[in-house]
Design a protein around this motif. Structure first.
Motif, PDB file in Angstrom:
ATOM      1  N   TRP A  84     -21.168  -1.430  -8.566  1.00  0.00           N
ATOM      2  CA  TRP A  84     -20.348  -0.145  -8.742  1.00  0.00           C
ATOM      3  C   TRP A  84     -18.783  -0.579  -8.376  1.00  0.00           C
ATOM      4  O   TRP A  84     -18.598  -1.407  -7.719  1.00  0.00           O
ATOM      5  N   ALA A  85     -18.241   0.431  -9.041  1.00  0.00           N
ATOM      6  CA  ALA A  85     -16.879   0.248  -8.782  1.00  0.00           C
ATOM      7  C   ALA A  85     -16.168   1.465  -8.237  1.00  0.00           C
ATOM      8  O   ALA A  85     -16.597   2.706  -8.861  1.00  0.00           O
ATOM      9  N   PHE A  86     -15.377   1.671  -7.351  1.00  0.00           N
ATOM     10  CA  PHE A  86     -14.745   2.939  -6.640  1.00  0.00           C
ATOM     11  C   PHE A  86     -13.577   3.086  -6.799  1.00  0.00           C
ATOM     12  O   PHE A  86     -12.795   1.952  -6.454  1.00  0.00           O
ATOM     13  N   LYS A  87     -12.787   4.213  -7.100  1.00  0.00           N
ATOM     14  CA  LYS A  87     -11.448   4.332  -7.116  1.00  0.00           C
ATOM     15  C   LYS A  87     -11.113   4.798  -5.420  1.00  0.00           C
ATOM     16  O   LYS A  87     -11.926   5.684  -5.055  1.00  0.00           O
ATOM     17  N   TRP A  88      -9.992   3.911  -5.171  1.00  0.00           N
ATOM     18  CA  TRP A  88      -9.703   4.200  -3.705  1.00  0.00           C
ATOM     19  C   TRP A  88      -8.073   4.329  -3.825  1.00  0.00           C
ATOM     20  O   TRP A  88      -7.593   3.068  -3.980  1.00  0.00           O
ATOM     21  N   ARG A  89      -7.497   5.262  -4.012  1.00  0.00           N
ATOM     22  CA  ARG A  89      -6.010   5.327  -3.993  1.00  0.00           C
ATOM     23  C   ARG A  89      -5.709   4.767  -5.089  1.00  0.00           C
ATOM     24  O   ARG A  89      -6.125   4.996  -6.192  1.00  0.00           O
ATOM     25  N   ASP A  90      -4.712   3.812  -4.995  1.00  0.00           N
ATOM     26  CA  ASP A  90      -4.509   3.239  -6.459  1.00  0.00           C
ATOM     27  C   ASP A  90      -5.172   1.687  -6.678  1.00  0.00           C
ATOM     28  O   ASP A  90      -4.714   0.907  -7.327  1.00  0.00           O
TER      29      ASP A  90
END
Length: 121
Positions: free
Chosen positions: A27-33
């Motif tokens: 999975w890929a998670f967005k964290w800040r930029d």
């Protein structure tokens, strides 16, 4: 360099022979930029699982913090309260196991350290 390759190959073999089996997901998670992707060695409703191998007890001192931090990051992003970490010592054949609450502060501080070093070349 050759010994490094052998150690990596031994670790992959141990992972397939010894590691506990749990479902997993990439999975890929967005964290800040940033986009942070991960594949825990296992994931259940209650915990993430991380399996590592190392040559001996001396090197365990270096591998354990890495394994715990990786498990804490997985627990953070996959929202699991617990982590299960196993480290296989190739020299003795021992499998050391820890099952404990994930350390949310460790996950957050690791992410912040990464962000702080983003522009360092």
């Amino acid at each position: 360099m050759h010994g490094d390759t052998d150690a990596r190959r031994d670790g992959v073999r141990a992972h397939h022979r010894i590691a506990e089996r749990y479902p997993t997901i990439r999975w890929a998670f967005k964290w800040r930029d940033f986009m942070i992707s991960g594949v825990p060695d296992g994931i259940t409703d209650n915990f993430v699982y991380e399996f590592k191998t190392t040559k001996n007890r001396f090197l365990l001192n270096y591998m354990k913090p890495v394994a715990f931090t990786q498990a804490d990051l997985y627990a953070h992003f996959f929202r699991r309260p617990m982590k299960r970490v196993q480290i296989y010592l190739r020299e003795t054949g021992e499998i050391l196991t820890w099952m404990e609450y994930a350390d949310e502060e460790n996950a957050r501080s690791t992410l912040e350290k990464f962000r702080e070093h983003k522009y360092i070349k």
